[in-house]
Design a protein around this motif. Structure first.
Motif, PDB file in Angstrom:
ATOM      1  N   PHE A  98     -36.027 -13.443   6.243  1.00  0.00           N
ATOM      2  CA  PHE A  98     -37.288 -13.967   5.719  1.00  0.00           C
ATOM      3  C   PHE A  98     -37.222 -14.092   4.210  1.00  0.00           C
ATOM      4  O   PHE A  98     -37.575 -15.138   3.643  1.00  0.00           O
ATOM      5  CB  PHE A  98     -38.427 -13.032   6.135  1.00  0.00           C
ATOM      6  N   ARG A  99     -36.751 -13.052   3.534  1.00  0.00           N
ATOM      7  CA  ARG A  99     -36.642 -13.086   2.072  1.00  0.00           C
ATOM      8  C   ARG A  99     -35.737 -14.217   1.619  1.00  0.00           C
ATOM      9  O   ARG A  99     -36.043 -14.947   0.663  1.00  0.00           O
ATOM     10  CB  ARG A  99     -36.107 -11.751   1.552  1.00  0.00           C
ATOM     11  N   SER A 100     -34.609 -14.392   2.297  1.00  0.00           N
ATOM     12  CA  SER A 100     -33.642 -15.418   1.904  1.00  0.00           C
ATOM     13  C   SER A 100     -34.240 -16.819   2.006  1.00  0.00           C
ATOM     14  O   SER A 100     -34.084 -17.642   1.096  1.00  0.00           O
ATOM     15  CB  SER A 100     -32.403 -15.315   2.794  1.00  0.00           C
ATOM     16  N   PHE A 101     -34.946 -17.107   3.090  1.00  0.00           N
ATOM     17  CA  PHE A 101     -35.559 -18.426   3.262  1.00  0.00           C
ATOM     18  C   PHE A 101     -36.655 -18.664   2.226  1.00  0.00           C
ATOM     19  O   PHE A 101     -36.769 -19.765   1.670  1.00  0.00           O
ATOM     20  CB  PHE A 101     -36.135 -18.553   4.667  1.00  0.00           C
ATOM     21  N   MET A 102     -37.483 -17.653   1.970  1.00  0.00           N
ATOM     22  CA  MET A 102     -38.557 -17.810   0.993  1.00  0.00           C
ATOM     23  C   MET A 102     -37.981 -18.065  -0.400  1.00  0.00           C
ATOM     24  O   MET A 102     -38.463 -18.904  -1.161  1.00  0.00           O
ATOM     25  CB  MET A 102     -39.447 -16.564   0.965  1.00  0.00           C
ATOM     26  N   ASP A 103     -36.933 -17.327  -0.728  1.00  0.00           N
ATOM     27  CA  ASP A 103     -36.297 -17.459  -2.045  1.00  0.00           C
ATOM     28  C   ASP A 103     -35.671 -18.841  -2.203  1.00  0.00           C
ATOM     29  O   ASP A 103     -35.776 -19.467  -3.265  1.00  0.00           O
ATOM     30  CB  ASP A 103     -35.245 -16.365  -2.213  1.00  0.00           C
ATOM     31  N   GLU A 104     -35.024 -19.318  -1.147  1.00  0.00           N
ATOM     32  CA  GLU A 104     -34.376 -20.631  -1.199  1.00  0.00           C
ATOM     33  C   GLU A 104     -35.380 -21.736  -1.503  1.00  0.00           C
ATOM     34  O   GLU A 104     -35.084 -22.675  -2.259  1.00  0.00           O
ATOM     35  CB  GLU A 104     -33.667 -20.914   0.133  1.00  0.00           C
ATOM     36  N   ALA A 105     -36.572 -21.616  -0.936  1.00  0.00           N
ATOM     37  CA  ALA A 105     -37.604 -22.635  -1.166  1.00  0.00           C
ATOM     38  C   ALA A 105     -38.255 -22.490  -2.526  1.00  0.00           C
ATOM     39  O   ALA A 105     -38.459 -23.476  -3.248  1.00  0.00           O
ATOM     40  CB  ALA A 105     -38.668 -22.541  -0.072  1.00  0.00           C
TER      41      ALA A 105
END
Length: 318
Positions: A98-105
Protein backbone atom coordinates in the motif's frame (compact mmCIF):
# COMPACT_ATOMS: atom_id res chain seq x y z
CA UNK A 1 -29.11 27.53 -15.07
CA UNK A 2 -26.56 28.16 -12.32
CA UNK A 3 -26.36 24.90 -10.32
CA UNK A 4 -24.47 26.64 -7.51
CA UNK A 5 -27.77 27.88 -6.13
CA UNK A 6 -29.12 24.31 -5.99
CA UNK A 7 -26.18 22.30 -4.59
CA UNK A 8 -22.49 22.66 -3.75
CA UNK A 9 -20.61 21.08 -6.68
CA UNK A 10 -17.41 19.11 -6.17
CA UNK A 11 -15.68 21.10 -8.93
CA UNK A 12 -16.19 24.27 -6.91
CA UNK A 13 -14.94 22.51 -3.76
CA UNK A 14 -11.70 21.56 -5.56
CA UNK A 15 -11.26 25.03 -7.05
CA UNK A 16 -11.57 26.57 -3.57
CA UNK A 17 -9.05 24.06 -2.24
CA UNK A 18 -6.41 24.19 -5.00
CA UNK A 19 -7.09 27.48 -6.78
CA UNK A 20 -7.91 25.99 -10.17
CA UNK A 21 -9.65 23.07 -11.83
CA UNK A 22 -8.48 19.63 -10.73
CA UNK A 23 -9.21 16.32 -12.44
CA UNK A 24 -9.32 12.77 -11.07
CA UNK A 25 -7.17 10.09 -12.68
CA UNK A 26 -8.61 6.59 -11.94
CA UNK A 27 -6.05 3.96 -10.97
CA UNK A 28 -6.56 0.22 -10.68
CA UNK A 29 -4.47 -1.84 -8.23
CA UNK A 30 -4.00 -5.63 -7.96
CA UNK A 31 -6.31 -5.98 -4.99
CA UNK A 32 -9.73 -7.45 -4.25
CA UNK A 33 -12.37 -6.98 -1.58
CA UNK A 34 -12.54 -8.92 1.71
CA UNK A 35 -16.26 -9.32 1.21
CA UNK A 36 -15.52 -11.42 -1.88
CA UNK A 37 -13.15 -13.66 0.07
CA UNK A 38 -15.08 -14.01 3.32
CA UNK A 39 -18.51 -13.88 1.66
CA UNK A 40 -20.08 -13.68 -1.78
CA UNK A 41 -19.55 -9.95 -2.22
CA UNK A 42 -22.16 -7.21 -2.52
CA UNK A 43 -25.05 -8.41 -4.65
CA UNK A 44 -24.76 -5.38 -6.96
CA UNK A 45 -21.00 -5.47 -7.54
CA UNK A 46 -19.72 -6.64 -10.92
CA UNK A 47 -16.75 -8.98 -11.24
CA UNK A 48 -14.62 -6.03 -12.39
CA UNK A 49 -15.75 -3.90 -9.43
CA UNK A 50 -16.27 -0.26 -10.33
CA UNK A 51 -13.15 0.25 -12.41
CA UNK A 52 -14.89 0.53 -15.76
CA UNK A 53 -12.81 3.57 -16.73
CA UNK A 54 -9.52 2.26 -15.37
CA UNK A 55 -6.67 0.40 -17.06
CA UNK A 56 -5.76 -3.11 -16.05
CA UNK A 57 -4.26 -3.60 -12.60
CA UNK A 58 -1.15 -5.11 -14.20
CA UNK A 59 -0.21 -1.70 -15.65
CA UNK A 60 2.21 0.17 -13.33
CA UNK A 61 0.69 3.06 -11.38
CA UNK A 62 2.98 5.64 -12.96
CA UNK A 63 2.07 4.44 -16.45
CA UNK A 64 -1.67 4.52 -15.68
CA UNK A 65 -1.31 8.09 -14.43
CA UNK A 66 0.82 9.30 -17.33
CA UNK A 67 -1.45 7.83 -20.01
CA UNK A 68 -4.66 9.12 -18.47
CA UNK A 69 -3.10 12.47 -17.66
CA UNK A 70 -2.02 12.89 -21.30
CA UNK A 71 -5.57 12.27 -22.50
CA UNK A 72 -7.19 14.53 -19.88
CA UNK A 73 -4.72 17.37 -20.37
CA UNK A 74 -5.39 17.47 -24.12
CA UNK A 75 -9.17 17.25 -23.75
CA UNK A 76 -9.67 19.60 -20.81
CA UNK A 77 -6.40 21.58 -20.71
CA UNK A 78 -5.96 20.37 -17.14
CA UNK A 79 -2.95 21.20 -15.01
CA UNK A 80 -3.56 19.59 -11.60
CA UNK A 81 -4.66 16.05 -10.83
CA UNK A 82 -5.89 13.67 -8.15
CA UNK A 83 -4.48 10.14 -8.14
CA UNK A 84 -7.71 8.23 -7.55
CA UNK A 85 -7.30 4.64 -6.35
CA UNK A 86 -10.83 3.77 -7.33
CA UNK A 87 -11.47 0.07 -7.59
CA UNK A 88 -12.14 -2.54 -4.91
CA UNK A 89 -10.76 -2.15 -1.36
CA UNK A 90 -7.38 -0.48 -1.57
CA UNK A 91 -6.60 -0.71 2.16
CA UNK A 92 -6.93 -4.49 1.88
CA UNK A 93 -3.41 -4.49 0.46
CA UNK A 94 -0.50 -5.45 2.74
CA UNK A 95 0.82 -2.32 4.43
CA UNK A 96 4.13 -2.02 2.58
CA UNK A 97 2.55 -2.67 -0.81
CA UNK A 98 0.00 0.00 0.00
CA UNK A 99 2.76 2.45 0.94
CA UNK A 100 4.68 1.72 -2.27
CA UNK A 101 1.67 2.36 -4.53
CA UNK A 102 0.71 5.56 -2.70
CA UNK A 103 4.28 6.84 -2.88
CA UNK A 104 4.57 6.04 -6.59
CA UNK A 105 1.51 8.16 -7.34
CA UNK A 106 2.15 11.05 -4.94
CA UNK A 107 5.62 11.85 -6.25
CA UNK A 108 4.44 12.38 -9.84
CA UNK A 109 4.42 15.98 -11.02
CA UNK A 110 1.07 17.81 -10.92
CA UNK A 111 -0.50 15.28 -8.52
CA UNK A 112 -1.93 17.44 -5.73
CA UNK A 113 -4.01 14.81 -3.97
CA UNK A 114 -4.26 11.08 -3.39
CA UNK A 115 -7.81 9.67 -3.06
CA UNK A 116 -8.19 6.15 -1.70
CA UNK A 117 -11.43 4.24 -2.08
CA UNK A 118 -12.09 1.57 0.54
CA UNK A 119 -14.61 -0.06 2.85
CA UNK A 120 -15.57 1.24 6.30
CA UNK A 121 -14.42 -2.03 7.88
CA UNK A 122 -10.95 -1.77 6.31
CA UNK A 123 -9.69 1.38 8.05
CA UNK A 124 -6.98 1.16 10.70
CA UNK A 125 -4.49 3.67 12.08
CA UNK A 126 -1.63 1.84 10.33
CA UNK A 127 -3.02 2.72 6.90
CA UNK A 128 -3.92 6.24 7.99
CA UNK A 129 -0.38 6.74 9.33
CA UNK A 130 1.02 5.76 5.92
CA UNK A 131 -1.24 8.27 4.20
CA UNK A 132 -0.13 10.93 6.66
CA UNK A 133 3.51 10.14 5.85
CA UNK A 134 2.76 10.36 2.12
CA UNK A 135 0.98 13.68 2.58
CA UNK A 136 3.84 15.22 4.54
CA UNK A 137 6.61 13.90 2.31
CA UNK A 138 5.06 14.87 -1.03
CA UNK A 139 2.87 17.80 0.11
CA UNK A 140 -0.32 16.31 -1.28
CA UNK A 141 -3.85 16.29 0.06
CA UNK A 142 -5.52 13.04 1.12
CA UNK A 143 -9.11 11.93 0.66
CA UNK A 144 -10.48 8.65 1.97
CA UNK A 145 -13.57 7.47 0.09
CA UNK A 146 -15.88 5.20 2.07
CA UNK A 147 -18.70 3.15 0.60
CA UNK A 148 -21.60 3.43 3.03
CA UNK A 149 -24.46 3.22 0.47
CA UNK A 150 -27.26 3.58 3.04
CA UNK A 151 -27.81 4.23 6.73
CA UNK A 152 -30.40 1.43 6.80
CA UNK A 153 -28.51 -1.45 8.40
CA UNK A 154 -31.24 -3.90 7.36
CA UNK A 155 -30.67 -2.98 3.71
CA UNK A 156 -26.90 -3.27 4.18
CA UNK A 157 -27.48 -6.85 5.28
CA UNK A 158 -29.84 -7.61 2.39
CA UNK A 159 -27.32 -6.23 -0.09
CA UNK A 160 -24.66 -8.42 1.55
CA UNK A 161 -22.43 -5.41 2.18
CA UNK A 162 -20.58 -7.23 4.93
CA UNK A 163 -20.30 -4.18 7.18
CA UNK A 164 -22.59 -2.27 9.51
CA UNK A 165 -23.57 1.35 9.98
CA UNK A 166 -21.45 1.32 13.14
CA UNK A 167 -18.39 0.35 11.07
CA UNK A 168 -18.89 3.45 8.91
CA UNK A 169 -19.25 5.74 11.93
CA UNK A 170 -16.15 4.18 13.48
CA UNK A 171 -14.13 4.71 10.28
CA UNK A 172 -15.22 8.34 9.92
CA UNK A 173 -14.31 9.10 13.54
CA UNK A 174 -10.94 7.37 13.09
CA UNK A 175 -10.10 9.39 9.96
CA UNK A 176 -11.20 12.78 11.25
CA UNK A 177 -8.20 13.52 13.58
CA UNK A 178 -5.81 13.06 10.66
CA UNK A 179 -7.37 16.02 8.85
CA UNK A 180 -8.03 14.03 5.67
CA UNK A 181 -11.11 14.75 3.60
CA UNK A 182 -13.84 12.11 3.81
CA UNK A 183 -15.95 11.27 0.77
CA UNK A 184 -18.95 8.99 1.25
CA UNK A 185 -20.64 6.95 -1.46
CA UNK A 186 -24.41 6.48 -1.17
CA UNK A 187 -27.07 4.76 -3.31
CA UNK A 188 -30.52 6.29 -3.04
CA UNK A 189 -32.63 3.59 -4.70
CA UNK A 190 -31.52 0.35 -3.08
CA UNK A 191 -34.33 -2.24 -2.92
CA UNK A 192 -35.83 -2.10 0.55
CA UNK A 193 -34.96 1.54 1.18
CA UNK A 194 -37.55 4.32 1.17
CA UNK A 195 -37.50 8.11 1.36
CA UNK A 196 -36.91 8.17 5.10
CA UNK A 197 -33.79 6.00 4.71
CA UNK A 198 -32.37 8.50 2.20
CA UNK A 199 -33.20 11.37 4.53
CA UNK A 200 -31.58 9.70 7.54
CA UNK A 201 -28.47 8.96 5.49
CA UNK A 202 -28.16 12.68 4.75
CA UNK A 203 -28.58 13.49 8.44
CA UNK A 204 -25.87 11.05 9.50
CA UNK A 205 -23.37 12.31 6.90
CA UNK A 206 -24.04 15.88 7.99
CA UNK A 207 -23.66 15.02 11.68
CA UNK A 208 -20.31 13.34 10.97
CA UNK A 209 -19.21 16.38 8.94
CA UNK A 210 -18.04 14.43 5.91
CA UNK A 211 -16.49 16.67 3.26
CA UNK A 212 -17.96 15.30 0.06
CA UNK A 213 -20.62 12.83 -1.03
CA UNK A 214 -20.86 10.81 -4.22
CA UNK A 215 -24.51 10.00 -4.92
CA UNK A 216 -25.26 6.95 -7.04
CA UNK A 217 -28.37 5.65 -8.71
CA UNK A 218 -28.36 1.86 -8.52
CA UNK A 219 -27.53 0.19 -11.81
CA UNK A 220 -27.90 -3.54 -12.46
CA UNK A 221 -24.60 -4.92 -13.71
CA UNK A 222 -24.62 -8.11 -15.73
CA UNK A 223 -23.70 -11.43 -14.12
CA UNK A 224 -24.43 -10.34 -10.56
CA UNK A 225 -26.86 -11.70 -7.95
CA UNK A 226 -28.74 -8.40 -8.28
CA UNK A 227 -29.08 -8.99 -12.03
CA UNK A 228 -30.54 -12.44 -11.43
CA UNK A 229 -33.01 -11.06 -8.88
CA UNK A 230 -33.96 -8.17 -11.19
CA UNK A 231 -34.54 -10.39 -14.20
CA UNK A 232 -36.62 -12.97 -12.32
CA UNK A 233 -38.68 -10.26 -10.62
CA UNK A 234 -37.53 -10.95 -7.06
CA UNK A 235 -36.64 -7.28 -6.61
CA UNK A 236 -37.97 -4.11 -8.20
CA UNK A 237 -36.41 -0.69 -8.51
CA UNK A 238 -38.19 2.58 -7.84
CA UNK A 239 -39.32 4.82 -10.68
CA UNK A 240 -37.30 7.71 -12.06
CA UNK A 241 -39.75 10.14 -10.47
CA UNK A 242 -39.35 8.48 -7.08
CA UNK A 243 -35.55 8.61 -7.34
CA UNK A 244 -35.67 12.32 -8.14
CA UNK A 245 -37.90 12.87 -5.12
CA UNK A 246 -35.47 10.97 -2.87
CA UNK A 247 -32.52 12.87 -4.30
CA UNK A 248 -34.10 16.26 -3.65
CA UNK A 249 -35.06 15.27 -0.09
CA UNK A 250 -31.49 14.06 0.48
CA UNK A 251 -30.02 17.34 -0.78
CA UNK A 252 -32.42 19.45 1.26
CA UNK A 253 -31.27 17.73 4.47
CA UNK A 254 -27.58 17.61 3.56
CA UNK A 255 -25.34 20.21 5.18
CA UNK A 256 -24.55 22.99 2.67
CA UNK A 257 -20.86 22.50 3.55
CA UNK A 258 -20.79 19.01 1.99
CA UNK A 259 -19.73 19.07 -1.66
CA UNK A 260 -21.64 16.84 -4.07
CA UNK A 261 -19.54 14.95 -6.59
CA UNK A 262 -22.30 13.36 -8.66
CA UNK A 263 -26.06 12.76 -8.68
CA UNK A 264 -26.31 9.62 -10.83
CA UNK A 265 -24.20 6.57 -11.61
CA UNK A 266 -22.53 5.90 -14.92
CA UNK A 267 -21.70 2.52 -16.44
CA UNK A 268 -20.99 1.42 -20.02
CA UNK A 269 -24.23 0.26 -21.63
CA UNK A 270 -22.71 -3.09 -22.56
CA UNK A 271 -22.07 -3.92 -18.88
CA UNK A 272 -25.57 -3.36 -17.47
CA UNK A 273 -29.15 -4.54 -17.93
CA UNK A 274 -30.50 -1.42 -16.21
CA UNK A 275 -29.08 2.04 -15.65
CA UNK A 276 -30.78 5.38 -15.08
CA UNK A 277 -34.16 4.36 -16.52
CA UNK A 278 -32.73 4.36 -20.03
CA UNK A 279 -31.98 8.09 -19.84
CA UNK A 280 -28.62 9.85 -20.07
CA UNK A 281 -27.29 11.12 -16.75
CA UNK A 282 -27.04 14.72 -17.95
CA UNK A 283 -30.72 14.78 -18.97
CA UNK A 284 -31.62 13.41 -15.54
CA UNK A 285 -29.49 16.08 -13.94
CA UNK A 286 -31.36 18.75 -15.89
CA UNK A 287 -34.65 17.26 -14.69
CA UNK A 288 -33.49 17.41 -11.06
CA UNK A 289 -32.29 21.00 -11.29
CA UNK A 290 -35.47 22.00 -13.10
CA UNK A 291 -37.60 20.44 -10.38
CA UNK A 292 -35.54 22.13 -7.66
CA UNK A 293 -36.00 25.43 -9.45
CA UNK A 294 -39.75 24.85 -9.66
CA UNK A 295 -39.93 24.14 -5.93
CA UNK A 296 -37.58 26.97 -4.98
CA UNK A 297 -35.44 24.54 -3.00
CA UNK A 298 -31.69 23.92 -2.57
CA UNK A 299 -29.10 21.89 -0.68
CA UNK A 300 -29.35 22.49 3.05
CA UNK A 301 -32.82 24.03 3.00
CA UNK A 302 -33.90 21.62 5.77
CA UNK A 303 -30.53 21.49 7.56
CA UNK A 304 -31.87 22.47 10.97
CA UNK A 305 -31.86 19.24 12.95
CA UNK A 306 -28.48 19.27 14.77
CA UNK A 307 -27.01 21.13 17.76
CA UNK A 308 -29.98 21.02 20.11
CA UNK A 309 -32.71 21.42 17.49
CA UNK A 310 -35.49 20.83 20.02
CA UNK A 311 -34.17 23.64 22.23
CA UNK A 312 -34.18 26.01 19.28
CA UNK A 313 -37.77 25.04 18.59
CA UNK A 314 -38.68 25.75 22.23
CA UNK A 315 -37.17 29.23 22.01
CA UNK A 316 -38.99 29.89 18.74
CA UNK A 317 -42.29 28.96 20.37
CA UNK A 318 -41.97 31.62 23.07
Amino acid sequence: MDLKQYYYPYSQFLKHKYGEKVYKLPINLPVTCPNRIMGNGCIFCAESGTGFESMGAEVPVSVQIDRTKEYISKKYHAGLYIAYFQNYTNTFLPLEEFRSFMDEAAKIEDIVEVAVSTRPDCITEEYLDILQDISREHHVGITVELGLQTANYHTLEKMNRGHTLAAFIDAALMIRPYGFDICTHVILNLPGDDREDCMETARILSALKVDTVKIHSLYVAKNTPLCEAYENGTITLCSKEEYIERLILFLELLSPDVAVERLFSRIPEKDAVFCNWGTSWWKLKDEVLGEMERRGTYQGRAFCYLHGAALHMRRDMR
